[in-house]
Design a protein around this motif. Sequence first.
Motif, mmCIF file in Angstrom:
data_model
loop_
_atom_site.group_PDB
_atom_site.id
_atom_site.type_symbol
_atom_site.label_atom_id
_atom_site.label_comp_id
_atom_site.label_asym_id
_atom_site.label_seq_id
_atom_site.Cartn_x
_atom_site.Cartn_y
_atom_site.Cartn_z
ATOM 1 N N TYR A 122 10.417 -1.222 -5.015
ATOM 2 C CA TYR A 122 9.915 -0.893 -3.684
ATOM 3 C C TYR A 122 10.982 -0.173 -2.861
ATOM 4 O O TYR A 122 10.695 0.799 -2.138
ATOM 5 C CB TYR A 122 9.470 -2.163 -2.965
ATOM 6 C CG TYR A 122 8.887 -1.900 -1.598
ATOM 7 C CD1 TYR A 122 7.667 -1.248 -1.467
ATOM 8 C CD2 TYR A 122 9.581 -2.274 -0.451
ATOM 9 C CE1 TYR A 122 7.130 -0.987 -0.214
ATOM 10 C CE2 TYR A 122 9.058 -2.010 0.805
ATOM 11 C CZ TYR A 122 7.835 -1.372 0.922
ATOM 12 O OH TYR A 122 7.308 -1.098 2.168
ATOM 13 N N LYS A 171 11.023 3.274 -3.866
ATOM 14 C CA LYS A 171 9.719 3.929 -3.726
ATOM 15 C C LYS A 171 9.170 4.377 -5.085
ATOM 16 O O LYS A 171 8.632 5.469 -5.246
ATOM 17 C CB LYS A 171 9.796 5.098 -2.747
ATOM 18 C CG LYS A 171 10.069 4.678 -1.314
ATOM 19 C CD LYS A 171 10.095 5.853 -0.365
ATOM 20 C CE LYS A 171 10.122 5.403 1.091
ATOM 21 N NZ LYS A 171 11.096 4.346 1.415
ATOM 22 N N ASP A 188 6.828 3.156 -8.593
ATOM 23 C CA ASP A 188 5.854 2.240 -9.165
ATOM 24 C C ASP A 188 6.620 1.210 -10.017
ATOM 25 O O ASP A 188 7.482 1.582 -10.816
ATOM 26 C CB ASP A 188 4.877 3.027 -10.042
ATOM 27 C CG ASP A 188 3.857 2.129 -10.702
ATOM 28 O OD1 ASP A 188 4.216 1.416 -11.659
ATOM 29 O OD2 ASP A 188 2.693 2.129 -10.255
ATOM 30 N N LYS A 216 -1.627 0.658 -4.721
ATOM 31 C CA LYS A 216 -0.953 1.549 -3.782
ATOM 32 C C LYS A 216 0.506 1.131 -3.642
ATOM 33 O O LYS A 216 0.843 -0.046 -3.704
ATOM 34 C CB LYS A 216 -1.630 1.515 -2.411
ATOM 35 C CG LYS A 216 -3.123 1.828 -2.433
ATOM 36 C CD LYS A 216 -3.412 3.215 -2.989
ATOM 37 C CE LYS A 216 -4.907 3.499 -2.981
ATOM 38 N NZ LYS A 216 -5.231 4.798 -3.614
ATOM 39 N N LEU A 217 1.371 2.120 -3.446
ATOM 40 C CA LEU A 217 2.794 1.823 -3.318
ATOM 41 C C LEU A 217 3.089 1.022 -2.056
ATOM 42 O O LEU A 217 3.891 0.082 -2.070
ATOM 43 C CB LEU A 217 3.606 3.129 -3.318
ATOM 44 C CG LEU A 217 5.117 2.986 -3.514
ATOM 45 C CD1 LEU A 217 5.440 2.360 -4.856
ATOM 46 C CD2 LEU A 217 5.791 4.354 -3.400
ATOM 47 N N GLU A 218 2.427 1.366 -0.966
ATOM 48 C CA GLU A 218 2.667 0.667 0.297
ATOM 49 C C GLU A 218 1.809 -0.593 0.373
ATOM 50 O O GLU A 218 0.607 -0.543 0.130
ATOM 51 C CB GLU A 218 2.371 1.580 1.480
ATOM 52 C CG GLU A 218 3.466 2.582 1.765
ATOM 53 C CD GLU A 218 4.829 1.920 1.973
ATOM 54 O OE1 GLU A 218 4.898 0.917 2.721
ATOM 55 O OE2 GLU A 218 5.815 2.403 1.374
ATOM 56 N N PRO A 219 2.400 -1.720 0.722
ATOM 57 C CA PRO A 219 1.640 -2.970 0.821
ATOM 58 C C PRO A 219 0.550 -2.893 1.885
ATOM 59 O O PRO A 219 0.658 -2.145 2.869
ATOM 60 C CB PRO A 219 2.704 -3.997 1.208
ATOM 61 C CG PRO A 219 4.009 -3.387 0.829
ATOM 62 C CD PRO A 219 3.831 -1.911 0.996
ATOM 63 N N ALA A 273 -2.436 -1.731 1.761
ATOM 64 C CA ALA A 273 -3.251 -0.518 1.816
ATOM 65 C C ALA A 273 -4.660 -0.722 1.288
ATOM 66 O O ALA A 273 -5.540 0.093 1.546
ATOM 67 C CB ALA A 273 -2.552 0.590 1.026
ATOM 68 N N ASN A 328 2.323 -6.957 -2.561
ATOM 69 C CA ASN A 328 1.598 -5.692 -2.518
ATOM 70 C C ASN A 328 0.370 -5.776 -1.612
ATOM 71 O O ASN A 328 -0.016 -4.792 -0.977
ATOM 72 C CB ASN A 328 1.184 -5.291 -3.937
ATOM 73 C CG ASN A 328 0.516 -3.927 -4.001
ATOM 74 O OD1 ASN A 328 -0.637 -3.826 -4.369
ATOM 75 N ND2 ASN A 328 1.243 -2.875 -3.637
ATOM 76 N N GLY A 367 2.580 -7.340 2.192
ATOM 77 C CA GLY A 367 3.881 -6.905 2.697
ATOM 78 C C GLY A 367 4.823 -8.061 2.973
ATOM 79 O O GLY A 367 5.932 -7.853 3.473
#
Length: 745
Positions: free
Chosen positions: A378, A381, A383, A425-428, A430, A728, A731
Amino acid sequence: MKTLDKQIGAPMNRVDGHQKVTGAAKYSAEYELPGMSYGVLVGSTIAKGRIAHIDTKAAVGAPGVLAVITHLNSPQVPGFKPTGKDPSQPQTVGGPLKIFHDDKVRFNDQPIALVVADTFERARYAARLVMAHYTQETHQTNMAAGAKDAFLPTSAQKNPKSPMADYQRGQADAYKTAALKIEQEYVIPTEMHHPMEMQAITAHWEAPDRLTIYDKTQGTIGTRRDFAKEWNLPEANVQVIATFVGGAFGNALHSWPHESAAIIGAKVVGRPVKLMLTREQMFTQVGYRPYTWQKVGMSATADGKITAITHESIGQTSTYEEFTESTLAQTRMMYQSPNLTTRYRIAALDVGTPIWMRGPGEATGAFALESAMDEMAYLLKLDPLEFRLRNYTDQDPEKNRPWSTKFLKECYRAGAERIGWTKRKLEPGALRDGDWLVGYGMGVGTFGAHRGAAHVSAQLLPNGTVVLQCATTDIGPGTGTAMTQIAADTLGLPPEKIRFELGNSGFPQSGSQGGSSTVNTVGQAVQDACMALKDKLRELAAAGAPAFASAKKEDVALANGYLTLGSNAATRVPYADLLKQPGAALVNVESKPTGNDGQLYSMYSFSVHFAEVRVHALTGEVRVSKLVSCADAGTIINQKTAANQMKGGAVGGIGMALMEHAIIDDRYGRYVTKDFADYHVPVHADAPAVEVYFVNQPDLHVNALGTKGIGEIATIGVAPAIANAIFNATGKRVRELPITPDKLV
């Protein structure tokens, strides 16, 4: 001649399933012997001190009581004197608890008396009449406070090459000077073994020097050795029977005080004694997964290559026995890192001794390592799956050896596809489904593909049945079924013509069922014994049918009452002709690792677990909505029972991640969570349909069957997969298990 379907790999039903579901299976507390008596233990009510006075008068006078045994009147047990290391026990200092040996109290609920009566109810009533008074000493059961005095295990102090010793590759603590780094602490609380069958034993002195015990144990030979040593008896004079074991997660790998108590009781009253622990006593007297603190420091380059890892751990043990486990093993070999440091310490507390719990230290260590991998990904950035692939190892970086086999990338691909990883998704935060936040996480596991020595006998009966015997036990994975399949496949017989007998120390020897090694070890011995039986039959047949003399053993088959040649079914000899001599068709084979493959290759099973979770945005409730477990475990003997193991391990991982937590009241050194009302384990509502995938590629360096072991990797990596999925989704990174709703709102 009809060709039988291949047995290895088939999803065959359990051979003992009917016995278990109809109640015909007999467990250690279900044996009825003439003159049976019943034992109930009395536990201490303090955590540390001495017994100043113990009043047993009322108990002795209670109806039906045969004896009340304490340290004041217990017979001397010959083995209760200082001894060296016993290979069947964890690394010891002082050794396992010597029950009724002195007036010292070492942990709360330590057995201080045994009441034996003619019925269980009378024994239980009289046990409540025993009153003890203590000289109390200050105890320490708080791990945070005890960790200040943590020390290097004695085994590592004596041997710098011990797996428990400090390990360094490259520069020590190199992550500290890096630009891109994480440093976090992780905690796993004490977790308890709670199989369906509680610990129980029926002890019977058949003669002053001959002991038979019906015991819940994972190893009849190790248990026999322990109690033969304890009572200074020849091992042949001790018989241990454990035909059926109602589940075990490592808690039956140790010989515990209640077993010694029952044997002492039977010696005193001159009658068989049956003793079964209560559910509450299961919290205090038969081990647990130790409370463990860990810290991981990790650094990486901007393009995702790990440059350094430091992993430190402190686990708890008792004051009278050193318990250690391989918490840091996975960190040393799973990912490429030129700089790696591990440090393992233990803290002695006034508690009972821990014991290995499914996945043992590797499951504990994987929670920290795999959580840290997710945190590092994370930060970069990246996966998390891609981050692992960029640090994939093509050979063991710790031992600098090639893997015997490694198909972890295949597991990655299969698991990612089945969980729907592309939706992650990479950002929690989402992904959302109404009031539920949706997240995806993964965790990797590994465990050594161990193989020991085992003996198996094989005998052909006149009715065409082949009987195999081995002292190994079956704690639930379906060992008897797998051995039946191996034998049927090797001999060319239908499974109905195979009878595999186990769970008796009088049978040919094997190790304990633990460490994912039974199929690797006993399975190979079964195959070897069946091949030896075919060879012996071929030799016997050669006298009447010369064609057998030059036949290869692989071409020899048993079918329909005849020994035949697969290349020429017309060449056959009736079993009856071969069995005219007593024992003519009986072989006893020892199978053990040969060659130096263990020195040339690193042998491991691998797993990866993918989790989809849903977290309620308002309440913090967590639901594991999907779990995919993928394993590189070599040849799969039985698809059905192997999948059962993976699913059971996954459910255990859900418990570790979300609910299991034994809470101790440090004021008294006593567990507050002492039943299933307070100590939570997963139920059906907590467990999704677990999807299982096996690579099913043989590893012929481990054995000729190509098996590598499943039991441990089924759990290792599950808890961090769930924790990472929760991050994930929300956050929120929770580093202390279990992840309960209060930590998410």
